[in-house]
Scaffold this motif. Structure first.
Motif, PDB file in Angstrom:
ATOM      1  N   VAL A   1       0.858  -1.185   0.000  1.00  0.00           N
ATOM      2  CA  VAL A   1       0.000   0.000   0.000  1.00  0.00           C
ATOM      3  C   VAL A   1       0.896   1.238   0.000  1.00  0.00           C
ATOM      4  N   VAL A   2       0.403   2.301  -0.606  1.00  0.00           N
ATOM      5  CA  VAL A   2       1.131   3.576  -0.668  1.00  0.00           C
ATOM      6  C   VAL A   2       0.633   4.472   0.456  1.00  0.00           C
ATOM      7  N   LYS A   3       1.567   5.020   1.221  1.00  0.00           N
ATOM      8  CA  LYS A   3       1.199   5.949   2.288  1.00  0.00           C
ATOM      9  C   LYS A   3       1.929   7.273   2.073  1.00  0.00           C
ATOM     10  N   ARG A   4       1.157   8.333   1.917  1.00  0.00           N
ATOM     11  CA  ARG A   4       1.714   9.683   1.772  1.00  0.00           C
ATOM     12  C   ARG A   4       2.165  10.176   3.147  1.00  0.00           C
ATOM     13  N   VAL A   5       3.378  10.729   3.205  1.00  0.00           N
ATOM     14  CA  VAL A   5       3.940  11.137   4.488  1.00  0.00           C
ATOM     15  C   VAL A   5       4.461  12.565   4.394  1.00  0.00           C
ATOM     16  N   THR A   6       4.647  13.158   5.567  1.00  0.00           N
ATOM     17  CA  THR A   6       5.269  14.483   5.683  1.00  0.00           C
ATOM     18  C   THR A   6       6.603  14.308   6.384  1.00  0.00           C
ATOM     19  N   PRO A   7       7.711  14.344   5.647  1.00  0.00           N
ATOM     20  CA  PRO A   7       9.018  14.136   6.293  1.00  0.00           C
ATOM     21  C   PRO A   7       9.434  15.343   7.115  1.00  0.00           C
ATOM     22  N   GLY A   8      10.189  15.081   8.185  1.00  0.00           N
ATOM     23  CA  GLY A   8      10.726  16.151   9.024  1.00  0.00           C
ATOM     24  C   GLY A   8      12.231  16.222   8.904  1.00  0.00           C
ATOM     25  N   THR A   9      12.903  16.373  10.023  1.00  0.00           N
ATOM     26  CA  THR A   9      14.355  16.518  10.021  1.00  0.00           C
ATOM     27  C   THR A   9      15.038  15.162   9.917  1.00  0.00           C
ATOM     28  N   GLN A  10      16.286  15.175   9.442  1.00  0.00           N
ATOM     29  CA  GLN A  10      17.063  13.947   9.365  1.00  0.00           C
ATOM     30  C   GLN A  10      17.665  13.642  10.726  1.00  0.00           C
ATOM     31  N   VAL A  11      17.632  12.372  11.093  1.00  0.00           N
ATOM     32  CA  VAL A  11      18.130  11.922  12.390  1.00  0.00           C
ATOM     33  C   VAL A  11      19.106  10.775  12.144  1.00  0.00           C
ATOM     34  N   LYS A  12      20.388  11.043  12.317  1.00  0.00           N
ATOM     35  CA  LYS A  12      21.432  10.039  12.061  1.00  0.00           C
ATOM     36  C   LYS A  12      21.189   9.424  10.682  1.00  0.00           C
ATOM     37  N   ASN A  13      20.919   8.084  10.618  1.00  0.00           N
ATOM     38  CA  ASN A  13      20.697   7.442   9.325  1.00  0.00           C
ATOM     39  C   ASN A  13      19.215   7.358   8.967  1.00  0.00           C
ATOM     40  N   GLY A  14      18.373   8.019   9.738  1.00  0.00           N
ATOM     41  CA  GLY A  14      16.945   7.981   9.491  1.00  0.00           C
ATOM     42  C   GLY A  14      16.373   9.361   9.255  1.00  0.00           C
ATOM     43  N   VAL A  15      15.082   9.409   9.033  1.00  0.00           N
ATOM     44  CA  VAL A  15      14.381  10.672   8.837  1.00  0.00           C
ATOM     45  C   VAL A  15      13.111  10.639   9.673  1.00  0.00           C
ATOM     46  N   ALA A  16      12.833  11.755  10.336  1.00  0.00           N
ATOM     47  CA  ALA A  16      11.615  11.857  11.136  1.00  0.00           C
ATOM     48  C   ALA A  16      10.412  12.064  10.223  1.00  0.00           C
ATOM     49  N   ILE A  17       9.297  11.437  10.579  1.00  0.00           N
ATOM     50  CA  ILE A  17       8.059  11.569   9.811  1.00  0.00           C
ATOM     51  C   ILE A  17       7.046  12.303  10.683  1.00  0.00           C
ATOM     52  N   ASP A  18       6.673  13.491  10.226  1.00  0.00           N
ATOM     53  CA  ASP A  18       5.740  14.301  11.015  1.00  0.00           C
ATOM     54  C   ASP A  18       4.299  13.823  10.879  1.00  0.00           C
TER      55      ASP A  18
END
Length: 378
Positions: A329-346
């Motif tokens: 399934v496709v989920k639309r997301v709002t990305p936030g700041t980058q955290v180490k090797n990951g990215v925060a999802i608002d």
């Protein structure tokens, strides 16, 4: 002849009947096609981490004090008394310009002062003598007036000679160029033996090192974002600022805002802000590009996923997730700041959602998959 024709006709009939007989026979059963297995993908479980929401700004390191050293007098550069790139203290000797001509000027000025002083002393004695004689009515008033004028003239000559001496001594002091501030000195532009003058330009530059400033533009939109993090009453001058130096490396010292410009750049709708940071080890260098970060005071649970799980198209950011039926399934997301090797999802994901990190190119929405969960580090 008749027998030959009959035989040919019989042969033709036999050939025509052969396909019909084959068609009447039962067809042989074909083996059933084996269905292809579902494509394999690797997934990571979205997890909530306690993060402090932040707003980032692109900034440059800026020395709080910066001095270009110049010659105040003319002459040949006699000495360079420093190491390029070294730290210097206020008052340290850096350059020496040829002293001989200026020492001679000082000696001449001192001689002129001595002559003027002797003349003044002589006229002072004469004035006192004529004053005594006039009181005793033993000399004419004109003699006293002449003595007074001669004394005043000698006083003026003495004052001028002393001023010339002061000027000569000042010029002699300019032969030594000393550090006006604490800081780090750069490369010497001219070599020893070069002829220098006030028009020669910069000899070397000193920049202060500790503390040091970082200047970054803040747009009106970002001001609102900061106030959302810090509260509606927050102003820029009350912020604590952190620095990211690249590759997830944060500068150890925090800074405080000490200057907010009084005008807004009409081209960018941003105001320049400067934060001051301790720099005891000299890690921050004037002109260096850094990222200034303003963080919220309280940590908040935030969904974090690996960077490679985040996809982009014309509609924006999205991730591919595997649902309970093992379908994409496709989920639309709002990305936030980058955290180490990951990215925060608002917004757009919940803790526990399985997001595809490997095999994205070989699947499509609604397709069943064979999902293997791996750790975020893997």
């Amino acid at each position: 002849m008749t027998k030959v024709v009959f035989r040919n006709a019989a042969l033709i009939l036999a050939l025509l009947a052969a396909p019909l007989l084959s068609a009447c026979e039962d067809p042989q059963p074909q083996p059933a096609a084996t269905p292809a297995p579902p494509p394999a993908v690797s997934v990571v479980r979205a997890e909530a981490q306690d993060l402090r929401p932040s707003v980032s700004f692109s900034g440059r390191v800026e020395a709080l004090n910066k001095v270009d050293l110049r010659a105040r007098i003319e002459g040949f550069l006699d000495q360079q008394v420093f190491t390029e790139g070294a730290d210097v203290k206020t008052g340290d000797l850096l350059f020496v310009i040829e002293k001989g001509p200026y020492e001679a000027s000082v000696a001449a000025a001192k001689a002129a002062v001595a002559i003027a002083q002797a003349r003044f002393d002589r006229t002072e004695l004469e004035l006192n003598r004529q004053t005594t004689l006039v009181k005793k009515e033993a000399a004419a008033q004109t003699k006293l007036d002449d003595a007074q004028a001669a004394r005043d003239e000698a006083k003026g000559a003495l004052d001028k000679a002393q001023a010339d001496l002061t000027q000569a001594q000042l010029q002699l002091s300019y032969t030594e160029i000393r550090a006006p501030i604490d800081g780090r000195i750069g490369k010497s532009i001219l070599s020893v033996g070069s002829y220098v003058s006030p028009s020669s330009g910069t000899l070397a530059t000193i920049v202060s090192q500790n503390p040091i400033g970082v200047t970054f533009p803040v747009s009106q939109r970002e001001v609102l974002a900061v106030r959302e993090q810090k509260g509606p009453e927050a102003n820029l001058s009350s912020l604590t600022v952190y620095l990211d130096l690249g590759k997830n490396k944060r500068y150890a010292e925090a800074g405080t805002v000490n200057f907010v410009d009084v005008t807004v750049n009409t081209g960018t709708d941003a105001v320049n802000v400067r934060a001051v940071f301790p720099n005891p080890k000299g890690l921050l260098v004037d002109g260096q590009l850094v990222t200034a970060v303003v963080e919220a005071d309280q940590a908040q649970p935030t969904i974090v996923i690996p960077v490679q799980a985040l996809q982009l198209d014309q509609q924006g950011a999205y991730v591919l997730s595997v649902d309970a039926d093992k379908k994409i399934v496709v989920k639309r997301v709002t990305p936030g700041t980058q955290v180490k090797n990951g990215v925060a999802i608002d917004a757009g994901l919940s803790a526990g959602d399985l997001v595809v990190v490997e095999g994205v190119q070989k699947v499509r929405p609604g397709q069943a998959v064979e999902a293997t969960e791996i750790s975020p580090e893997g």
